[in-house]
Design a protein around this motif. Structure first.
Motif, short mmCIF file in Angstrom:
data_model
loop_
_atom_site.label_atom_id
_atom_site.label_comp_id
_atom_site.label_asym_id
_atom_site.label_seq_id
_atom_site.Cartn_x
_atom_site.Cartn_y
_atom_site.Cartn_z
N ARG A 89 11.09 -5.60 5.39
CA ARG A 89 10.79 -6.32 6.63
C ARG A 89 11.16 -7.79 6.46
O ARG A 89 10.69 -8.46 5.54
N SER A 123 8.09 -10.32 6.33
CA SER A 123 6.99 -10.25 5.36
C SER A 123 7.04 -11.53 4.53
O SER A 123 8.07 -12.20 4.44
N ASN A 129 7.22 -3.35 3.07
CA ASN A 129 7.19 -4.80 3.32
C ASN A 129 8.46 -5.50 2.81
O ASN A 129 8.91 -6.49 3.38
#
Length: 1040
Positions: free
Chosen positions: A137, A140, A134
């Motif tokens: 990303r 996120s 995460n």
């Protein structure tokens, strides 16, 4: 990798220390912006998301009081300190497309409550537990929070550390990293890219950069290091600093305000920054970059890692807890964020209360929520009756006003106190009776004073009435009025603004200044004035004011800007609020209105008032206005009395002056503030042989120490030029440019005193007919000869004799007067004139020669071109309409000679050779050899070959030249019978050419293609596609 952050780690202790160092110092600034402030061009198409967003904003128009915002802050802080996981649950109450907005809100309030690091740490911990990836990303929750936080606190640091290098990179037009990637073998294995990558690596790892890194960013680095503690490659900290801080700053520099607005950002320079960011990210963090020859970057990857390792960058960041620089940043919270958070808290109040693990904390949350009104109750005006709500909304909608405040007050009237509804809109303050009928309506422009002796009473003093009322929300009402007033009239001088008499003064809440650019403040004033005059807002005007002047160096207010892409011109009434908004504008330095019909006396009066108030305008152009004759009298009376207006350029050309207007103008010249005037344009205003004496007398008596340019063209001076020539010999000796075109000039009256030390460099005598040879010779021997610095003479349409041109130029040369520019177009000059001119030694010094529409014939062009072969002085040659003859040996020789000359010159930049109206003046296919020769020109930048009817064959030759040529930037080729095949060739060549920026589409040729009955729909579609691609390639080149 650790999947949980510890509360006993060095990172946690550093966070607490950072919080304690600024404890109790909230720096959240609530900013106000009307929901209707977005300007759109007519016909603009909004996406469904944009429409939805505008509808939401219109529902969020109510203004929050300071008391309300403090309560909401307290509720947010309570959640963070007592049950922080409630913040995560808030995301379940909204759609995914609203995550970014909620993340921005959380960062804003967490900074304001000094809990930003604590909140980010929680979401990092939460995201890692769910999925360690995460953090990598971009969308996120933790990544979004980090991005918005860094954008707020990292701007000044980025300006200090990398802005100079970024500016140097984007201003280097030779850099093209994409080309380096496409052709690595031809660019010495990414030579430029390697150099710049190392340069930025050195900047980032410098001791200065480490020392200045804000403490909060160092703490975030420790969070990431805690997740990857045993990684020798510093994967955690490098992932944060490179991928989430430096790389995004390079890829989106506008978010960090790295590039000033006045600096041009081409698409190539922005691509260069993006590629540089990807190289750093790939080399230092292993970022997945889909470059097909990525293995070629292995050496650079090692070199960049070595730079970071040698400087012990990541270790230094972790060990340095304090920063040598204390950066200030503004934590601005839009009113809409208060609406969103208030709405969520009220809508899910019971659910949030149940989330608290401690009953005491839940009860405290409930108690805090009881201190603020319910959101729905507040925004739907549920305290009003349905009839009152309907009446208020109907009236405010009719006035195009958004409601910022609604509440009951006790109004003190003639019969004592009566209950009223007070409504504060975007520009108006309105009272309604209890039955919904209108009471008073006052515009903020008419508001003179707000007085308040205590926090229960206030009085609003308008020009026509006053409102004295009692309410418990007295301070909030005053703050709301101040917000809308300052937003719309921010530029108004203090002496004209409403006065505040508040006791004690400490009751005045600190409000943030509007977030205005120099022109957006004018837009706000313009919209307020439209409301004042009850004139519909012209969205075209508002949009261009807001968007067309992003470059702070572009300070010309030109009415044409607002009508450039539409035929709909603002009416006189629509211009009144716009001109009014300029009264106290301190941005624009030029005011230009040309070719506009002024019929309204109110508009003339508004222009006069603007000129009487504005002190920043230095260039004033009021040309071809078709205004009533008495209007100029009004304007010049004002300009004469406005001593603070220091004009450097004044243009009132092509306006009909009557005797009163001329007298007022002459009075201004004599008694006004003209000491800064550099250029004066009074062409075609009706000065005659009689009134020229008054005009010259005013020039003598007035103060004109800096006057350099005077344009009297179109005024029928006749013999009155005698007074002007005497002024030129004495007081006007500093004049450098004089235009006497089309003035019925009598040469015998143009008497310049011998020995005059005149600074005159340019003299325009065009459109004055010199009928005899004697007059032409007199011009040279008795007029021009007295201007020792003369460099440019315009004799277009003077009918000078062919055999006198050489004599005049030679005579001036003998008197040490060397002309740079000679314009002798449309004089029916024959080949004799060219023969004589090229035989004159002075001809070799001329840089610009204009022979437009003379009867030179192909032979004359041939002689001229042969004489020019090897000439390295001429920069501009104009041969429009000079070819005359038929296809044959003579024309071929003329074309060959012209081709040889252009290729031999390193000075020629502009060549105009437009065909004439007659068939024998058009080269047709004979132009082909000349076009083919353009591939090897060195200096030519602008070419006009229009009106030669060269057809597709000529277009093919032009296309070949475009493919080979590296100097041309502008080509004009209209009226050449170019068809689909010709445009296809041009399109293919333009694809490979990066220097041509201007190549106007041939409207005549396209029209002919569409008129031809044999043109199929398929061919028309193909032509449209070709023209679109041509425009695309030109736009690409303009962006370079």
């Amino acid at each position: 990798m650790k999947l949980e952050l510890s509360t006993t780690s060095p990172a946690y202790n550093a966070m607490v220390s950072a919080e304690n160092s600024v404890k109790g110092t909230s720096n959240t600034v609530i900013i106000y912006k009307p929901p209707t402030d977005l300007s759109l061009l007519p016909g603009a198409i909004l996406t469904e998301e944009e429409i939805k967003q505008r509808q939401i904003e219109k529902q969020q128009s109510l203004l929050y009081s300071t008391k309300d915002s403090v309560i909401i802050d307290s509720i947010f802080k309570h959640i963070v300190h007592n049950q922080i996981d409630i913040l995560k649950e808030l995301f379940k109450f909204i759609e995914k497309d609203e995550y970014q907005s909620l993340c921005k809100l959380i960062i804003t309030f967490s900074i304001g409550t000094n809990n930003a690091l604590r909140v980010i740490r929680y979401f990092i911990n939460s995201d890692v537990k769910e999925d360690p990836n995460n953090l990598n990303r971009n969308y996120s929750i933790s990544s979004l929070l980090i991005s918005f936080y860094l954008e707020k606190i990292g701007q000044q640091y980025m300006k200090d550390i990398i802005r100079p290098a970024v500016l140097q990179l984007i201003q280097d037009k030779a850099l093209n990293f994409q080309n380096d990637l496409n052709n690595p073998s031809q660019t010495n294995n990414f030579g430029n890219l390697v150099m710049w990558s190392k340069k930025f690596a050195d900047l980032i790892t410098s001791q200065d950069a480490v020392d200045k890194l804000p403490v909060n960013i160092k703490v975030l680095s420790m969070f990431f290091h805690e997740i990857w503690p045993q990684d020798d490659n510093s994967q955690g900290i490098s992932n944060f600093l490179i991928n989430k801080f430096f790389a995004p700053a390079l890829m989106t520099p506008e978010l960090y305000n790295i590039i000033p607005p006045q600096v041009h950002k081409s698409s190539r320079s922005l691509d260069n920054l993006t590629i540089l960011a990807k190289v750093l990210s790939y080399s230092l963090t292993g970022f997945n970059w889909d470059y097909k020859e990525i293995e070629l970057f292995a050496p650079l990857k090692q070199q960049l890692k070595a730079i970071f390792k040698e400087n012990q960058y990541f270790k230094n960041v972790l060990s340095a807890r304090f920063s040598t620089s204390s950066y200030q940043y503004s934590n601005e919270a839009p009113m809409s964020q208060l609406h969103v958070l208030h709405s969520i808290l009220c809508q899910h109040k019971q659910m949030i209360c149940q989330m608290y693990s401690s009953m005491e904390a839940g009860a405290e949350f409930q108690k805090l929520m009881d201190n603020i009104p319910d959101y729905t109750y507040r925004t739907n005006y549920q305290f009003l009756t349905p009839a009152e709500t309907k009446a208020i909304k109907s009236y405010m909608d009719a006035k195009n006003e958004e409601i910022g405040y609604v509440g009951y007050v006790q109004k003190n009237g003639k019969r004592g106190f009566v209950k009223r509804i007070l409504v504060i809109g975007t520009f108006r303050i309105v009272t309604f009776k209890m039955n919904g009928k209108l009471g008073r309506d006052g515009h903020i422009l008419d508001l003179l004073e707000i007085s308040s002796p205590n926090n229960q009473q206030f009085e609003l003093l308008f020009k026509a009435f006053r409102v004295h009322a009692t309410t418990e929300e007295c301070d909030h009402i005053i703050t709301c009025i101040r917000r809308i007033y300052e937003y719309s009239l921010n530029n108004w001088p203090y002496q004209l603004k409403m006065k505040l008499k508040i006791s004690p003064p400490s009751r005045l809440e600190a409000i943030s200044p509007p977030d205005h650019t120099p022109t957006s403040s004018m837009v706000s004033a313009y919209k307020a004035l439209c409301s004042y005059y009850q004139i519909a807002i012209k969205q075209t005007i508002a949009w261009y004011l807001e968007n067309a002047f992003s470059n702070p160096n572009q300070k010309a207010f030109n009415l044409k800007v607002f009508t450039k892409h539409t035929r709909e011109c603002p009416t006189n009434q629509e211009l009144i609020p716009l001109i009014h908004s300029l009264r106290y504008d301190w941005f624009f330095e030029e005011f230009i209105i040309k070719s506009y019909k002024v019929e309204s006396k109110e508009l003339v009066q508004e222009i006069a008032l603007m000129l009487s108030s504005n002190t920043t305008i230095h260039r004033l152009v009021l040309s071809s206005l078709s205004m009533p004759r008495e209007s100029m009298t009004t304007l010049f009376d004002v300009i004469q009395n406005q001593k603070q207006l220091t004009l450097t350029h004044l243009d009132v050309s092509h306006n009909a002056f009557d005797e009163k207007a001329l007298a007022s103008f002459i009075s201004y010249l004599q008694y006004g503030n003209t000491s800064s005037l550099v250029a004066l344009n009074v062409s075609s205003i009706g000065i005659t042989a009689t009134s020229i004496k008054l005009f010259v007398d005013a020039l003598k008596r007035g103060s004109f120490p800096n006057l350099e340019t005077l344009n009297l063209a179109g005024n029928k001076l006749g013999e009155g030029v005698l007074d002007l020539s005497r002024w030129l010999s004495n007081e006007g000796a500093k004049l450098r440019v004089l235009n006497l075109s089309d003035t019925l000039l009598k040469l015998k009256s143009f008497v310049v005193e011998a020995g005059t030390k005149s600074a005159l460099e340019s003299l325009d005598l065009s459109k004055n007919v010199f009928k005899t040879k004697e007059e032409t010779l007199y011009l040279g021997t008795n007029v021009l000869v007295h201007f020792e610095r003369l460099r440019c003479v315009n004799l277009d349409k003077t009918m000078i004799a062919s055999d006198t041109v050489k004599q005049m130029v030679a005579y001036l040369s003998q008197k040490s007067i060397t002309l740079d520019q000679l314009k002798i177009g449309e004089n029916m000059l024959t080949r004799i004139a060219v023969t004589g001119l090229i035989s004159c030694a002075a001809f070799n010094h001329i840089k610009v020669i204009d022979l437009t529409e003379n009867d030179l014939t192909d032979g004359g062009v041939k002689e001229l071109a042969r004489a020019l072969y090897g000439n390295q002085n001429i920069t501009k040659l104009v041969l429009n309409g000079c070819f005359r003859g038929s296809s044959g040996a003579q024309r071929s020789k003329a074309i060959l000679a012209l081709s040889n000359y252009v290729n031999s010159s390193t000075a020629i930049q502009t060549l105009y050779m437009r065909g004439g109206a007659k068939t024998n003046q058009q080269l047709s296919r004979d132009i082909t050899p000349f076009l083919l020769s353009l591939g090897t020109t060195h200096s030519l930048k602008k070419l006009d070959i229009s009106n030669h009817l060269m057809g597709n064959l000529g277009a093919a030759a032009l296309a070949k030249a475009i493919y080979q040529n590296k100097s041309l930037s502008t080509i004009i080729y209209d009226h050449n019978n170019v068809g689909t095949l010709g445009y296809a060739n041009i399109k293919n060549s333009l694809k490979q050419n990066y220097t041509i920026k201007e190549m106007p589409i041939s409207i005549y040729d396209i029209t002919e293609v569409y008129k031809y009955n044999g043109t199929t729909e398929l061919e028309q579609k193909k032509l449209r596609s070709l023209l679109f691609k041509i425009e695309t390639y030109l736009s690409r080149n303009q962006a370079l």
